[in-house]
Design an enzyme around this catalytic site. Sequence first.
Site, PDB file in Angstrom:
ATOM      1  N   ASN A  15      -5.783  -7.236   5.419  1.00 16.06           N
ATOM      2  CA  ASN A  15      -4.882  -7.264   4.228  1.00 16.06           C
ATOM      3  C   ASN A  15      -5.076  -6.755   3.006  1.00 16.06           C
ATOM      4  O   ASN A  15      -5.563  -7.356   2.066  1.00 16.06           O
ATOM      5  CB  ASN A  15      -4.348  -8.790   4.178  1.00 16.06           C
ATOM      6  CG  ASN A  15      -3.598  -9.370   5.422  1.00 16.06           C
ATOM      7  OD1 ASN A  15      -2.575  -8.902   5.853  1.00 16.06           O
ATOM      8  ND2 ASN A  15      -4.154 -10.512   6.086  1.00 16.06           N
ATOM      9  N   ASP A  16      -5.166  -5.337   3.124  1.00 16.95           N
ATOM     10  CA  ASP A  16      -5.554  -4.727   1.739  1.00 16.95           C
ATOM     11  C   ASP A  16      -4.109  -4.550   0.990  1.00 16.95           C
ATOM     12  O   ASP A  16      -3.415  -3.700   1.638  1.00 16.95           O
ATOM     13  CB  ASP A  16      -6.052  -3.397   2.223  1.00 16.95           C
ATOM     14  CG  ASP A  16      -6.525  -2.374   1.030  1.00 16.95           C
ATOM     15  OD1 ASP A  16      -6.247  -2.548  -0.184  1.00 16.95           O
ATOM     16  OD2 ASP A  16      -7.102  -1.325   1.087  1.00 16.95           O
ATOM     17  N   PHE A  17      -3.952  -4.841  -0.053  1.00 20.65           N
ATOM     18  CA  PHE A  17      -2.536  -4.731  -0.896  1.00 20.65           C
ATOM     19  C   PHE A  17      -2.752  -3.524  -1.735  1.00 20.65           C
ATOM     20  O   PHE A  17      -1.810  -3.388  -2.399  1.00 20.65           O
ATOM     21  CB  PHE A  17      -2.529  -6.079  -1.687  1.00 20.65           C
ATOM     22  CG  PHE A  17      -1.860  -7.147  -0.939  1.00 20.65           C
ATOM     23  CD1 PHE A  17      -0.395  -7.360  -0.941  1.00 20.65           C
ATOM     24  CD2 PHE A  17      -2.821  -8.030  -0.080  1.00 20.65           C
ATOM     25  CE1 PHE A  17      -0.002  -8.413  -0.102  1.00 20.65           C
ATOM     26  CE2 PHE A  17      -2.160  -8.964   0.537  1.00 20.65           C
ATOM     27  CZ  PHE A  17      -0.654  -9.279   0.864  1.00 20.65           C
ATOM     28  N   GLY A  18      -3.812  -2.706  -1.604  1.00 26.13           N
ATOM     29  CA  GLY A  18      -3.869  -1.604  -2.412  1.00 26.13           C
ATOM     30  C   GLY A  18      -5.247  -1.561  -3.253  1.00 26.13           C
ATOM     31  O   GLY A  18      -5.508  -0.319  -4.036  1.00 26.13           O
ATOM     32  N   ARG A  64       0.845  -1.245  -0.115  1.00 23.54           N
ATOM     33  CA  ARG A  64       0.011   0.043  -0.017  1.00 23.54           C
ATOM     34  C   ARG A  64       0.841   1.396  -0.031  1.00 23.54           C
ATOM     35  O   ARG A  64       0.203   2.553  -0.075  1.00 23.54           O
ATOM     36  CB  ARG A  64      -0.917   0.219   1.141  1.00 23.54           C
ATOM     37  CG  ARG A  64      -2.199  -0.991   1.134  1.00 23.54           C
ATOM     38  CD  ARG A  64      -2.988  -0.584   2.259  1.00 23.54           C
ATOM     39  NE  ARG A  64      -2.715  -0.391   3.492  1.00 23.54           N
ATOM     40  CZ  ARG A  64      -2.340  -1.331   4.485  1.00 23.54           C
ATOM     41  NH1 ARG A  64      -2.783  -2.559   4.205  1.00 23.54           N
ATOM     42  NH2 ARG A  64      -2.137  -1.247   5.729  1.00 23.54           N
TER      43      ARG A  64
END
Length: 413
Positions: free
Chosen positions: A376-379, A181
């Site tokens: 878990n936000d990767f973007g 991110r």
Amino acid sequence: MDTVRVISSSTVQAPSQNGGDSAQKIDLTPWDLKFLLLETVQKGLLFHTKNHQIHHLQHTLSSTLAFFPPLAGRLVITRHHDNTTATSHITCNNAGALFVHAAAENTSVADILQPNYVPPIVHSFFALNGARNHEGTSQPLLAVQVTELLDGIFIGFTVNHSVADGKSFWLFVNSWAEISRGSLKPSKSPVFQRWFPNDIEVPIRFPFTDQKQAHKYSETHPSERVFHFTKEKIAELKVKANTEANTNRVSSLLALLTHLWRSVIRCKQLDPEEEVSYRLLIGVRPRMVPPFPEDYFGNALVAGGVTMKAGELVVEGGLGKVAMEMNKVVSLESDETVKKEYESWVKKPWLIPPAMLIGGHSLTTSSSPRFDVYGNDFGWGKPVAVRSGGANKGYGKITVFAGVEEGSIDIEV
């Protein structure tokens, strides 16, 4: 049924300027060594998105490995002159992690989420299937497979279980998501120093005569189903268990696991005198004196179990009674008992045989609803589901995850 097509496979290393840790050596503890004959940890995240970039993931994985040198390293197993014992350590040599880009073009997110049973194709979303932890001498200690679906992606993580337990596993995933991110470094710093009591000789010797002893115990896996329990339903079970036991010591999780155990045994219609058992993996970081750092990176787990007669388990009022038996097992694990078990293992070391995980009328639970899965936000947004791979699967294996809604729990059975 759709198949998974591998598009590319590559090795990802930490940036070379971070090579100062390349000579780092990490001796393994009994908690790490016990897992050598077993398979890896396999957990993965499902995203409903097409807005992702493979090269970005490879680049940020490289950046993250700079903060997790053991995952870019390899195991070293040294046999001793008697040829029946060995010692083992991780060498942080930046040999690299495996990165696989794959596609299942005809599989949608709904195809994974909607069926009652987990589709078998999910196991193909993971790399290094069938690998044993002791094979980390030549195979990567971390493998990531990014599988493109019709309307989403699945990121499958395979981590050597002699290097990391579930808490360490998710610490790595959380850190990679942060860096993906845009963070320059993780918000939590892993602690790689393993714990050894003062009077323990390091490295620890253990019996290891033939690597072929780690034979695969099953070529097929039983069906898997994910049960969702809402926050309200879990609260109901907790109240019921505590009321029946006339206590307030039964936790939400133990009430839920007890409910599950009783349901399974009731359905099996066993002889009331037949013994059944439930095994729990219990984290010891906060139980030690002084407590381990929360971000201690490695295995810090002990096993505890409850055995009782089937008739006693399913009798009316049994939810509270059995939950309190589970509570006793968890409560027994203190600094003193953990150290005694540790030192006892060093005197008479043994490795967990694969067959111990399955069979009979036993249930075994791993993982924890406390792990941060949906952060878990990767973007491109948060995951819509978590699923595990085929490693260490067998009849009676139960995996616990946080649910999508706060306070809910998913149990993969």
